[in-house]
Design a protein around this motif. Structure first.
Motif, PDB file in Angstrom:
ATOM      1  N   PRO A  37     -13.362  -0.928  -4.936  1.00 46.79           N
ATOM      2  CA  PRO A  37     -13.089  -0.059  -3.793  1.00 46.79           C
ATOM      3  C   PRO A  37     -11.653  -0.319  -3.357  1.00 46.79           C
ATOM      4  N   ALA A  38     -10.938   0.737  -2.900  1.00 45.98           N
ATOM      5  CA  ALA A  38      -9.524   0.541  -2.544  1.00 45.98           C
ATOM      6  C   ALA A  38      -9.263   0.831  -1.081  1.00 45.98           C
ATOM      7  N   SER A  39     -10.188   1.546  -0.445  1.00 52.66           N
ATOM      8  CA  SER A  39      -9.938   1.865   0.955  1.00 52.66           C
ATOM      9  C   SER A  39     -10.430   0.711   1.834  1.00 52.66           C
TER      10      SER A  39
ATOM     11  N   SER B 102      -0.269  -2.860  -3.863  1.00 50.79           N
ATOM     12  CA  SER B 102       0.821  -3.316  -2.998  1.00 50.79           C
ATOM     13  C   SER B 102       0.300  -4.354  -1.999  1.00 50.79           C
ATOM     14  N   GLU B 103      -1.029  -4.397  -1.854  1.00 53.24           N
ATOM     15  CA  GLU B 103      -1.605  -5.359  -0.912  1.00 53.24           C
ATOM     16  C   GLU B 103      -1.368  -6.802  -1.335  1.00 53.24           C
ATOM     17  N   VAL B 104      -0.983  -7.020  -2.604  1.00 54.17           N
ATOM     18  CA  VAL B 104      -0.705  -8.406  -2.995  1.00 54.17           C
ATOM     19  C   VAL B 104       0.514  -8.941  -2.225  1.00 54.17           C
TER      20      VAL B 104
ATOM     21  N   ARG C 223       1.180  -2.422  -9.839  1.00 57.63           N
ATOM     22  CA  ARG C 223       0.967  -2.642  -8.403  1.00 57.63           C
ATOM     23  C   ARG C 223       1.083  -1.286  -7.724  1.00 57.63           C
ATOM     24  N   ILE C 224      -0.072  -0.770  -7.337  1.00 57.64           N
ATOM     25  CA  ILE C 224      -0.131   0.608  -6.857  1.00 57.64           C
ATOM     26  C   ILE C 224       0.088   0.662  -5.344  1.00 57.64           C
ATOM     27  N   PHE C 225       0.979   1.546  -4.906  1.00 64.79           N
ATOM     28  CA  PHE C 225       1.221   1.749  -3.476  1.00 64.79           C
ATOM     29  C   PHE C 225       0.405   2.942  -2.995  1.00 64.79           C
TER      30      PHE C 225
ATOM     31  N   SER D  73      -6.726  10.908   4.338  1.00 65.33           N
ATOM     32  CA  SER D  73      -7.943  11.702   4.484  1.00 65.33           C
ATOM     33  C   SER D  73      -8.327  11.802   5.965  1.00 65.33           C
ATOM     34  N   ASN D  74      -8.224  10.693   6.682  1.00 69.29           N
ATOM     35  CA  ASN D  74      -8.592  10.743   8.105  1.00 69.29           C
ATOM     36  C   ASN D  74      -7.760  11.781   8.863  1.00 69.29           C
ATOM     37  N   PHE D  75      -6.433  11.699   8.713  1.00 73.79           N
ATOM     38  CA  PHE D  75      -5.555  12.588   9.482  1.00 73.79           C
ATOM     39  C   PHE D  75      -5.783  14.051   9.101  1.00 73.79           C
ATOM     40  N   ILE D  76      -5.945  14.317   7.800  1.00 71.87           N
ATOM     41  CA  ILE D  76      -6.119  15.720   7.376  1.00 71.87           C
ATOM     42  C   ILE D  76      -7.434  16.267   7.925  1.00 71.87           C
TER      43      ILE D  76
ATOM     44  N   THR E 194      -6.074   9.956  15.000  1.00 74.13           N
ATOM     45  CA  THR E 194      -6.156   8.592  15.529  1.00 74.13           C
ATOM     46  C   THR E 194      -5.160   7.667  14.853  1.00 74.13           C
ATOM     47  N   ILE E 195      -4.184   7.206  15.645  1.00 78.17           N
ATOM     48  CA  ILE E 195      -3.228   6.221  15.102  1.00 78.17           C
ATOM     49  C   ILE E 195      -3.704   4.844  15.541  1.00 78.17           C
ATOM     50  N   TYR E 196      -3.841   3.923  14.540  1.00 81.76           N
ATOM     51  CA  TYR E 196      -4.242   2.568  14.902  1.00 81.76           C
ATOM     52  C   TYR E 196      -2.980   1.792  15.292  1.00 81.76           C
TER      53      TYR E 196
ATOM     54  N   THR F 166       4.128   2.427  14.670  1.00 80.94           N
ATOM     55  CA  THR F 166       5.448   2.113  14.108  1.00 80.94           C
ATOM     56  C   THR F 166       5.336   1.494  12.718  1.00 80.94           C
ATOM     57  N   GLN F 167       4.119   1.130  12.323  1.00 79.81           N
ATOM     58  CA  GLN F 167       3.959   0.573  10.962  1.00 79.81           C
ATOM     59  C   GLN F 167       4.291   1.666   9.948  1.00 79.81           C
ATOM     60  N   THR F 168       4.857   1.251   8.826  1.00 78.66           N
ATOM     61  CA  THR F 168       5.293   2.274   7.845  1.00 78.66           C
ATOM     62  C   THR F 168       4.486   2.204   6.550  1.00 78.66           C
ATOM     63  N   ARG F 169       4.465   3.347   5.885  1.00 80.34           N
ATOM     64  CA  ARG F 169       3.858   3.434   4.551  1.00 80.34           C
ATOM     65  C   ARG F 169       4.684   4.418   3.722  1.00 80.34           C
ATOM     66  N   SER F 170       4.561   4.306   2.396  1.00 83.81           N
ATOM     67  CA  SER F 170       5.237   5.240   1.487  1.00 83.81           C
ATOM     68  C   SER F 170       4.133   5.840   0.629  1.00 83.81           C
TER      69      SER F 170
HETATM   70  O1  LIG Z   1      -3.712   4.249  -0.078  1.00 82.05           O
HETATM   71  C1  LIG Z   1      -3.578   3.274  -0.813  1.00 82.05           C
HETATM   72  O2  LIG Z   1      -3.248   3.410  -1.954  1.00 82.05           O
HETATM   73  C2  LIG Z   1      -3.755   1.869  -0.263  1.00 82.05           C
HETATM   74  O3  LIG Z   1      -4.581   1.936   0.894  1.00 82.05           O
HETATM   75  C3  LIG Z   1      -4.897   0.744   1.557  1.00 82.05           C
HETATM   76  O4  LIG Z   1      -3.822   0.249   2.248  1.00 82.05           O
HETATM   77  P1  LIG Z   1      -3.434   0.745   3.678  1.00 82.05           P
HETATM   78  O5  LIG Z   1      -1.979   0.932   3.617  1.00 82.05           O
HETATM   79  O6  LIG Z   1      -3.933  -0.107   4.768  1.00 82.05           O
HETATM   80  O7  LIG Z   1      -4.123   2.175   3.785  1.00 82.05           O
HETATM   81  P2  LIG Z   1      -4.690   3.041   4.984  1.00 82.05           P
HETATM   82  O8  LIG Z   1      -6.056   2.640   5.389  1.00 82.05           O
HETATM   83  O9  LIG Z   1      -4.525   4.433   4.528  1.00 82.05           O
HETATM   84  O10 LIG Z   1      -3.768   2.730   6.212  1.00 82.05           O
HETATM   85  C4  LIG Z   1      -2.407   3.088   6.275  1.00 82.05           C
HETATM   86  C5  LIG Z   1      -1.933   2.883   7.699  1.00 82.05           C
HETATM   87  O11 LIG Z   1      -2.462   3.924   8.490  1.00 82.05           O
HETATM   88  C6  LIG Z   1      -3.167   3.398   9.595  1.00 82.05           C
HETATM   89  N1  LIG Z   1      -4.296   4.305   9.897  1.00 82.05           N
HETATM   90  C7  LIG Z   1      -5.297   4.493   9.031  1.00 82.05           C
HETATM   91  C8  LIG Z   1      -6.307   5.361   9.303  1.00 82.05           C
HETATM   92  C9  LIG Z   1      -6.326   6.049  10.488  1.00 82.05           C
HETATM   93  O12 LIG Z   1      -7.226   6.854  10.812  1.00 82.05           O
HETATM   94  N2  LIG Z   1      -5.302   5.812  11.352  1.00 82.05           N
HETATM   95  C10 LIG Z   1      -4.286   4.966  11.081  1.00 82.05           C
HETATM   96  O13 LIG Z   1      -3.374   4.793  11.880  1.00 82.05           O
HETATM   97  C11 LIG Z   1      -3.558   1.989   9.176  1.00 82.05           C
HETATM   98  O14 LIG Z   1      -3.778   1.169  10.279  1.00 82.05           O
HETATM   99  C12 LIG Z   1      -2.382   1.612   8.323  1.00 82.05           C
HETATM  100  O15 LIG Z   1      -1.398   1.086   9.113  1.00 82.05           O
HETATM  101  C13 LIG Z   1      -5.434  -0.251   0.546  1.00 82.05           C
HETATM  102  O16 LIG Z   1      -5.636  -1.487   1.107  1.00 82.05           O
HETATM  103  C14 LIG Z   1      -4.596  -0.345  -0.668  1.00 82.05           C
HETATM  104  O17 LIG Z   1      -5.212  -1.121  -1.640  1.00 82.05           O
HETATM  105  C15 LIG Z   1      -4.351   0.978  -1.283  1.00 82.05           C
HETATM  106  O18 LIG Z   1      -3.499   0.816  -2.391  1.00 82.05           O
END
Ligand SMILES: O=C(O)[C@H]1O[C@H](OP(=O)(O)OP(=O)(O)OC[C@H]2O[C@@H](n3ccc(=O)[nH]c3=O)[C@H](O)[C@@H]2O)[C@H](O)[C@@H](O)[C@@H]1O
Length: 931
Positions: free
Chosen positions: A674-676, A715-717, A769-771, A787-790, A800-802, A806-810
């Motif tokens: 599982p990855a989520s 990328s979680e490593v 290492r998958i992002f 998926s949640n936001f869409i 819903t922003i947790y 300000t946390q970032t993702r790519s």
């Molecule tokens: O999408 C992926 O490929 C990665 O997703 C997750 O990593 P994470 O970055 O925590 O993924 P999300 O659950 O999508 O969260 C991304 C950010 O959005 C935030 N988030 C998430 C869901 C939500 O409804 N609202 C919200 O603000 C989270 O707190 C987090 O900061 C997994 O842990 C990784 O293994 C996986 O590679």
């Protein structure tokens, strides 16, 4: 009443027996974990020896005759009824359910089993365990009982002889017996093998070249006899001539004829196995030494030459009479290999006759004529080729040394021209089978180079597992018979159990009788009957039973899928494409690229029904590879890959990678996990097991089959990284005891395992290492941000922003990831490589982007409690990917998001139409974690 001081049952011996049974069972079911479990059988032998000696010793005061009578009658009463019944059931099942080709082997071994000789000579000489895995002989298991019975015959006589001599001499007597067996014992001690193959199906995967050489000599000795095909009803008594194959499944459509000289008989079984399923009638006609396209001229015998003229005409007549749908022409070259002194082949007198005959044939064959080109003639014997193979001499060189430099090429030239002319006459009517060089495979080359002229006279035995699956689907009548047999068997067990009890109720008489006989046995008494204390079934039991039934149902459905897939795979592999064309298909598939054997790979994808796995399946399938997808359906769904189910290149297997899996593959994409976050936190122990045990299992498999294995790492490593962007050289910042540790540390261990197997076992590894990845087929309950936001935006629910956002993702689009994985797999780079899109956004920005991309969405953006250990920044450094595997993401985040929004919109609509409640985005902890 039982004699209290002397129980009729030797519990110690029963205990040892129990252990022996357990290890043997464990060995058969879990050979990985209990590789030496077969020693349980030896334990039985030791026990038997002990019991025999004990019984005989106690009865030594009886007369010889009495002793022998009592000994044998008791032993046989105990063993024979059940043993004979099992042989009977096996024989009946054999005729009902097994392929006809298995009957011959099993008939012979049934007689051996009846004579208690299953161990001689075959298991003496072949690898018993290999034979078991090939499962061609249902009586393989009776060998140990045969050994035991043979001892029963021998030991009392040895013992009786001993009683006739003085006690002093007895020591020397027993020593002599040991010395007689010294050679055998020494053989075992120094590991030398004394082999004399007695059977034709002794081909095993780990045969040595010497084994194969000896086996060939044995086959050569029976060459003529083996040409008589067991599945054929012959018109004459000869081993050649015409015959009709029986045992066809009955739903085939085509009339197929196999004809030629002895090579037609030689290969008929192979065609029977491969094409039998499609045949309504399968006819075989062979004439020794006579070619159907040209009457062989024997320089030394006018009689034979005349005979071949007759056969030549008869071949033509018979084909005209039969009007087959398909025909296979198989010959060993005789006269058609004769030299020609004309420059234009069309003027060659031999060719002219061949062509006329061919034209006669094809107008009477409805679809196709296959001409299978023969192997060249060799002029050396098997022992010449063995040293060459041992020295790893190049195949081409072996060919040169082995092949007779005669006019063989001329025959092939004539065949090739014939095919051309045939297809000019009627397009695509004739097909030339491939020419196989002598050394195209060690096994075949050994067969070809034996003393006899025929290649693997029993060629069917080379592929024991290729029996058609239809044989395993019994008709209603056969099922009825099977059920009746099971009933008889149960009845038998019941009766013997009851009769045991009645014996024991009379135990005083019995015990006295035994004592007077001096033959009190170890385990003949009845076991204490346990009262059924649990007359009522508790709710727990019911629910656990229901759970078990569910698991079994799942297993059954996956087995069915596998059998269907295997059937399709076998069907299409075995039958030339041209033949498959006229058959109607029930399902249409996306068209896949054609690849030949050399470029087509067998690929295992764990997690193949998951979000990323299913996209990878699509890409590799379209590219023409053979795919085996494993999934335990925890987060994967059959729906994701259902469009491939039934395709001959695809197999879906319901399997959890925590358990070992065996398959021959070239590449393994290990994606299962599982990855989520909500999913991997749901059952953290299972997540760790999947990533550790699952990876070990896949690496073990890769090691055994020499496959390349790619790990989908993450990328979680890098944890909550202190370096930004993250290069592969960064070691990470992970909380080992946080809620994400099960996944993060699981993947880190998985990476370490990969490297360890690479260093220690030379397994070829790739680490991706998958992002953060998104795209269609993400589960609505996935719980990840995309998926949640869409889903929220599409339903005008709050986004819903947790935390503060300000946390970032790519984010990368799934097709880019799949391209990256394939590029990495096919590179030769074994260090970790980041696969991700460096386009970085804060989660706050991302919420706005999504809302803007969903036209008319009125969702408000809200902040909720932040997640523990949520990484605060993440962006891949992808320079290594660019340099080492020339990969860069191609899809713009916005384009990918638009496609994903459409996917979720359609999913929500589908749910609505199906009356399902609107999806609720899942929050971490929304799936309750298991404790
Ligand atoms: O999408 C992926 O490929 C990665 O997703 C997750 O990593 P994470 O970055 O925590 O993924 P999300 O659950 O999508 O969260 C991304 C950010 O959005 C935030 N988030 C998430 C869901 C939500 O409804 N609202 C919200 O603000 C989270 O707190 C987090 O900061 C997994 O842990 C990784 O293994 C996986 O590679």
């Amino acid at each position: 009443m039982k004699n209290a001081s002397k129980p009729s049952k030797r519990l110690d011996l029963q205990g040892i027996r129990g252990l022996a049974i357990l290890v043997v069972i464990a060995f058969h079911f879990y050979p990985e974990y209990c590789p030496n479990g077969y020693l349980g059988v030896d334990q039985f032998f030791v026990l038997s020896g002990f019991l025999m000696c004990m019984l005989l010793k106690r009865a030594e005061n009886q007369s010889s005759c009495q002793l022998a009578t009592i000994f044998y009658s008791r032993r046989f009463k105990r063993i024979l009824p059940l043993y004979l019944l099992i042989i009977l059931i096996s024989m009946i099942s054999l005729f009902l359910f097994f392929p006809d080709t298995a009957i011959e082997t099993n008939q012979g071994s049934a007689i051996q089993a009846l004579l208690f000789a299953s161990n001689r000579p075959k298991t003496d000489d072949e690898d018993y365990f290999q034979a078991l895995s090939m499962a061609v002989d249902v009586f393989t298991h009776t060998w140990s009982l045969s050994v035991e019975i043979q001892f029963y015959f021998l030991v009392p006589f040895i013992f009786l002889l001993a009683t006739k001599i003085s006690e002093k001499l007895q020591y020397s007597y027993y020593s002599i017996i040991v010395v007689i067996n010294k050679d055998e014992i020494m053989d075992i001690l120094d590991g030398s093998e004394r082999r004399s193959f007695g059977r034709l199906d002794s081909v095993t995967e780990n045969m040595t070249l010497d084994d194969a050489a000896r086996l060939n000599i044995d086959w050569s000795a029976h060459d003529g006899k083996l040409l008589r095909v067991p599945t054929c009803e012959y018109e004459t008594k000869s081993q050649m001539g015409w015959c009709k194959h029986k045992g066809l499944p009955g739903n085939g459509k085509y009339k197929i004829v196999i004809f030629g000289n002895s090579w037609a008989a030689n290969h008929a079984t192979m065609i029977y196995q491969e094409c039998g399923e499609k045949a309504k009638v399968l006819l075989q006609g062979s004439a020794k030494g006579c070619e159907p396209l040209y009457p062989t001229k024997f320089s030394d015998s006018q009689d034979l030459t005349e005979k071949c003229k007759g056969n030549f005409t008869y071949f033509e007549e018979r084909i005209r009479q039969e009007q087959p749908d398909y025909a296979f022409l198989l010959t060993r070259f005789f006269s058609i290999a004769d030299p020609s002194n004309v420059s234009n082949i069309q003027d060659d007198p031999i060719y002219k006759i061949m062509k006329t005959q061919m034209l006669n044939f094809i107008k009477n064959i409805k679809y196709k004529l296959y001409i299978l080109d023969a192997l060249p003639r060799h002029h050396r014997k098997i022992f010449d080729i063995v040293p060459l193979l041992k020295n790893h001499t190049a195949p081409e060189k072996i060919d040169k040394l082995m092949i007779k430099p005669d006019n063989f090429e001329m025959a092939r030239k004539r065949h090739a021209q014939l095919i051309k002319d045939c297809n000019l006459e009627i397009p695509e009517k004739c097909v030339l089978g491939p020419y196989l060089s002598v050394s195209f495979s060690i096994l075949i080359s050994l067969h070809a180079s034996t003393y006899s002229i025929h290649v693997a006279a029993n060629i069917r035995m080379l592929s024991p597992r290729r029996v058609r699956s239809h044989h395993w689907f019994p008709t209603m009548a056969a099922r009825g018979a099977c059920a009746a047999l099971v009933m008889i068997f149960l009845l038998f067990v019941l009766i013997s159990h009851t009769s045991n009890k009645s014996i024991s109720s009379d135990s005083v008489v019995e015990t006295r009788e035994r004592m007077s006989n001096g033959l009190d046995e170890e385990g003949q008494g009845d076991a204490p009957v346990e009262n059924n204390k649990n007359a009522g079934i508790s709710d727990d039991t019911v629910s656990s039973l229901l759970e078990r039934i569910k698991v079994l149902e799942d297993e059954l459905s996956s087995m069915r899928t596998r059998m269907d897939d295997a059937e399709n795979r076998e069907g299409n592999n075995g039958i030339p494409d041209e033949m498959a064309v006229p058959l109607p298909t029930t399902k249409s598939f996306p068209s896949v690229r054609y690849r030949n054997e050399e470029t087509r790979k067998r690929v295992l994808i764990t997690g193949g029904a998951g979000f990323v796995g299913s996209h990878l399946v699509d890409k590799l399938m379209l590219d023409g590879h053979e795919i085996i997808a494993l999934d335990n359906y925890f987060t994967g769904r059959k729906k994701n890959i259902e469009h491939w189910i039934g395709h001959p290149n695809f197999e879906m297997v319901h399997h959890d990678v925590v358990n070992p899996y065996f398959v021959e593959v070239d590449q393994i994409y290990h994606l299962a996990s599982p990855a989520s976050p909500p999913h991997y936190m749901y059952n953290p122990v299972k997540t760790i097991k999947t990533n550790t045990l699952g990876t070990i299992n896949m690496l073990g498999l890769a090691k055994r089959v020499k496959a390349t294995v790619l790990l989908a790492s993450t990328s979680e490593v890098y944890g909550d990284p202190e370096v930004h962007p993250q290069p592969e050289t960064y070691w990470g910042h992970v909380n080992t005891i946080g809620p994400r540790a099960c996944y993060d540390e699981g993947k880190r261990v998985a990476e370490s395992l990969m490297v360890a197997y690479n260093k220690q076992e030379n397994v070829k590894i790739r680490i991706a290492r998958i992002f953060n990845t998104f795209g269609p087929r993400m589960h609505m309950n996935d719980g990840r941000v995309v998926s949640n936001f869409i889903i929220q935006a599409l339903q005008d629910k709050p986004i819903t922003i947790y935390g503060n956002g300000t946390q970032t993702r790519s984010f990368q689009y799934v097709t880019d990831l799949v391209d990256g994985l394939i590029a990495l797999m096919n590179s030769n780079y074994s260090l970790p490589v980041n696969i991700g899109n460096p386009e970085e956004h804060t989660i706050g920005e991302f919420a706005t982007i999504i809302r803007d991309l969903v036209p008319g969405s009125t969702s408000e953006i809200v902040n909720q409690e932040s997640q523990q250990d949520d990484p605060q920044q993440r962006r891949p450094d992808i320079r290594r990917a660019a340099e080492q595997i020339q990969w860069r993401p191609q899809v713009l985040m916005k384009d990918g998001l638009l496609k994903t929004i459409e996917y979720f919109r359609a999913e929500i609509d589908r749910n609505k139409r199906g009356g399902k409640p609107p999806p609720e985005p899942v929050r971490h902890g929304g799936l309750e974690s298991r404790r």
